[in-house]
Write a protein that holds these residues in place. Structure first.
Motif, PDB file in Angstrom:
ATOM      1  N   HIS A 239      -3.560  -8.824  -3.907  1.00 54.22           N
ATOM      2  CA  HIS A 239      -2.803  -7.357  -3.549  1.00 54.22           C
ATOM      3  C   HIS A 239      -3.784  -5.840  -2.880  1.00 54.22           C
ATOM      4  O   HIS A 239      -4.747  -5.996  -3.388  1.00 54.22           O
ATOM      5  N   PHE A 240      -3.310  -6.294  -1.864  1.00 53.50           N
ATOM      6  CA  PHE A 240      -3.386  -4.761  -1.225  1.00 53.50           C
ATOM      7  C   PHE A 240      -1.970  -3.312  -1.114  1.00 53.50           C
ATOM      8  O   PHE A 240      -1.370  -3.347  -0.931  1.00 53.50           O
ATOM      9  N   ALA A 241      -2.715  -2.113  -1.536  1.00 53.18           N
ATOM     10  CA  ALA A 241      -2.036  -1.490  -1.510  1.00 53.18           C
ATOM     11  C   ALA A 241      -1.768  -0.494  -0.028  1.00 53.18           C
ATOM     12  O   ALA A 241      -2.160  -1.366   0.562  1.00 53.18           O
ATOM     13  N   PRO A 242      -0.978  -0.279   0.152  1.00 50.58           N
ATOM     14  CA  PRO A 242       0.052   0.434   1.385  1.00 50.58           C
ATOM     15  C   PRO A 242      -0.731   1.154   2.137  1.00 50.58           C
ATOM     16  O   PRO A 242      -0.553   0.920   3.390  1.00 50.58           O
ATOM     17  N   ASP A 243      -0.648   1.852   1.387  1.00 48.35           N
ATOM     18  CA  ASP A 243      -2.425   2.479   2.018  1.00 48.35           C
ATOM     19  C   ASP A 243      -3.474   2.472   2.230  1.00 48.35           C
ATOM     20  O   ASP A 243      -4.684   3.216   3.230  1.00 48.35           O
ATOM     21  N   GLU A 244      -4.122   1.080   1.675  1.00 48.19           N
ATOM     22  CA  GLU A 244      -5.523   0.400   2.148  1.00 48.19           C
ATOM     23  C   GLU A 244      -5.928   0.770   2.974  1.00 48.19           C
ATOM     24  O   GLU A 244      -5.353  -0.054   4.394  1.00 48.19           O
ATOM     25  N   SER A 245      -7.199   0.640   3.052  1.00 53.70           N
ATOM     26  CA  SER A 245      -8.213   1.131   4.709  1.00 53.70           C
ATOM     27  C   SER A 245      -8.111  -0.080   5.254  1.00 53.70           C
ATOM     28  O   SER A 245      -8.362  -1.447   3.583  1.00 53.70           O
ATOM     29  N   VAL A 246      -8.846  -0.718   6.858  1.00 57.67           N
ATOM     30  CA  VAL A 246      -8.982  -1.941   7.311  1.00 57.67           C
ATOM     31  C   VAL A 246     -10.004  -2.034   7.084  1.00 57.67           C
ATOM     32  O   VAL A 246     -10.344  -3.459   6.152  1.00 57.67           O
ATOM     33  N   GLU A 247     -11.035  -1.003   6.439  1.00 52.66           N
ATOM     34  CA  GLU A 247     -12.585  -1.871   6.097  1.00 52.66           C
ATOM     35  C   GLU A 247     -12.454  -2.253   4.375  1.00 52.66           C
ATOM     36  O   GLU A 247     -12.714  -2.800   4.305  1.00 52.66           O
ATOM     37  N   SER A 248     -11.890  -1.678   3.925  1.00 49.23           N
ATOM     38  CA  SER A 248     -11.630  -1.723   2.581  1.00 49.23           C
ATOM     39  C   SER A 248     -10.993  -3.511   2.266  1.00 49.23           C
ATOM     40  O   SER A 248     -11.686  -4.077   1.183  1.00 49.23           O
ATOM     41  N   MET A 249      -9.931  -3.510   3.057  1.00 50.75           N
ATOM     42  CA  MET A 249      -9.720  -4.917   3.086  1.00 50.75           C
ATOM     43  C   MET A 249     -10.552  -6.054   3.580  1.00 50.75           C
ATOM     44  O   MET A 249     -10.381  -6.981   2.993  1.00 50.75           O
ATOM     45  N   VAL A 250     -10.833  -5.647   4.123  1.00 53.54           N
ATOM     46  CA  VAL A 250     -11.581  -6.345   4.878  1.00 53.54           C
ATOM     47  C   VAL A 250     -13.594  -6.717   4.548  1.00 53.54           C
ATOM     48  O   VAL A 250     -13.486  -8.156   3.884  1.00 53.54           O
ATOM     49  N   GLU A 251     -13.695  -5.705   3.734  1.00 57.26           N
ATOM     50  CA  GLU A 251     -14.794  -5.987   2.297  1.00 57.26           C
ATOM     51  C   GLU A 251     -14.060  -6.870   1.242  1.00 57.26           C
ATOM     52  O   GLU A 251     -15.206  -7.738   0.799  1.00 57.26           O
ATOM     53  N   ARG A 252     -13.109  -6.772   0.699  1.00 61.23           N
ATOM     54  CA  ARG A 252     -12.225  -7.107  -0.302  1.00 61.23           C
ATOM     55  C   ARG A 252     -12.236  -8.890  -0.352  1.00 61.23           C
ATOM     56  O   ARG A 252     -12.170  -9.626  -1.129  1.00 61.23           O
TER      57      ARG A 252
END
Length: 271
Positions: A239-252
């Motif tokens: 699950h990803f937050a609507p305002d989650e950064s690209v960098e955070s998504m890539v890391e996860r």
């Protein structure tokens, strides 16, 4: 995002409703699903023994797939061979359709395979001979990689239409993507994966595979080492937050598909 099930047909709308067996049903790219089912049936019988007799596949986590919708699901996996990984996924997806849990035995599911499955592949890979072209008909969404071609690093114009084609696949079914864009272990996850998730909001299922690189050659068509244990692990949806950064998504995503390089990793360690 909730994906509405879409049916494409060669027949006009009023007549398509009478096509109960889906003989004239197509995918978003104009391919007849009946031909795709026949192709999966044939290739499935020819490849089944590769995972059950010559090698031993261990599947875990298919309980996360049982209640998924028929469309709008994105599988993100590490990548080890060009085709053996994808063929194994198709076996598993078809088996899950029939209610199998963590197994692909016996292969009765091939009599009614899941046709709404797609996988993202480099365009150059799918042009390399008869078999790749045949596999392409099975559900390949081809993209022109902007960072790599013919085994070498390159810089070329971004394929802006790739996201749209993947989105079409998500609207119609399940899509397998390899976010590292290469079979090399611990390669960085491409930022385009995060943009894809932000644009289409699919259900994201992380997958971790192992053993394919030892069992098969790089293309995944020939055996390299028999009696190899190969594993496929499906994890719970991310699950990803609507305002989650690209960098955070890539890391996860990198962590979810277990591609964080250990401290002692060296490129020549690739097997």
């Amino acid at each position: 995002m909730t994906f509405k099930k879409i049916t494409y047909s060669a027949l006009p709308g009023w007549l398509a409703r009478l096509d109960f067996f889906g003989l004239f049903e197509k995918d978003p790219f104009g391919n007849y699903l009946i031909i795709k089912r026949i192709l999966i049936f044939i290739l499935g019988w020819f490849t089944y023994y590769r995972y059950t007799a010559v090698n031993k596949i261990r599947i875990t986590g298919t309980e996360h797939l049982m209640d998924l919708p028929d469309q709008g699901v994105l599988f993100l996996s590490n990548h080890q061979t060009y085709f053996a990984d994808v063929i194994a996924f198709f076996h598993i997806f078809c088996a899950v359709k029939w209610g199998y849990k963590d197994t692909i035995s016996p292969p009765f599911y091939l009599f009614s395979p899941r046709a709404r499955c797609y996988y993202v592949a480099a365009a150059e890979t799918m042009k390399g001979g008869f078999l790749p072209k045949l596999f392409s008909m099975g559900g390949a969404i081809t993209i022109e990689r902007s960072w790599r071609a013919n085994g070498e690093n390159v810089k070329r114009q971004l394929d802006n239409s790739a996201q749209d084609r993947i989105g079409m696949g998500l609207q119609h079914g399940w899509v397998v993507s390899f976010p590292q864009g290469t079979t090399k272990p611990y390669a960085p996850v491409r930022k385009g994966t995060a943009h894809l998730i932000n644009d289409h909001h699919p259900i994201v299922i992380p997958v971790v595979i192992n053993g394919f690189r030892r069992a098969f050659d790089k293309k995944g068509l020939r055996f390299k080492k028999r009696n190899t244990k190969i594993t496929v692990q499906f994890k719970a949806p991310m699950h990803f937050a609507p305002d989650e950064s690209v960098e955070s998504m890539v890391e996860r995503v990198t962590q979810a598909i277990e591609q964080v390089a250990p401290n002692d990793w060296l490129p020549q360690n690739e097997g």
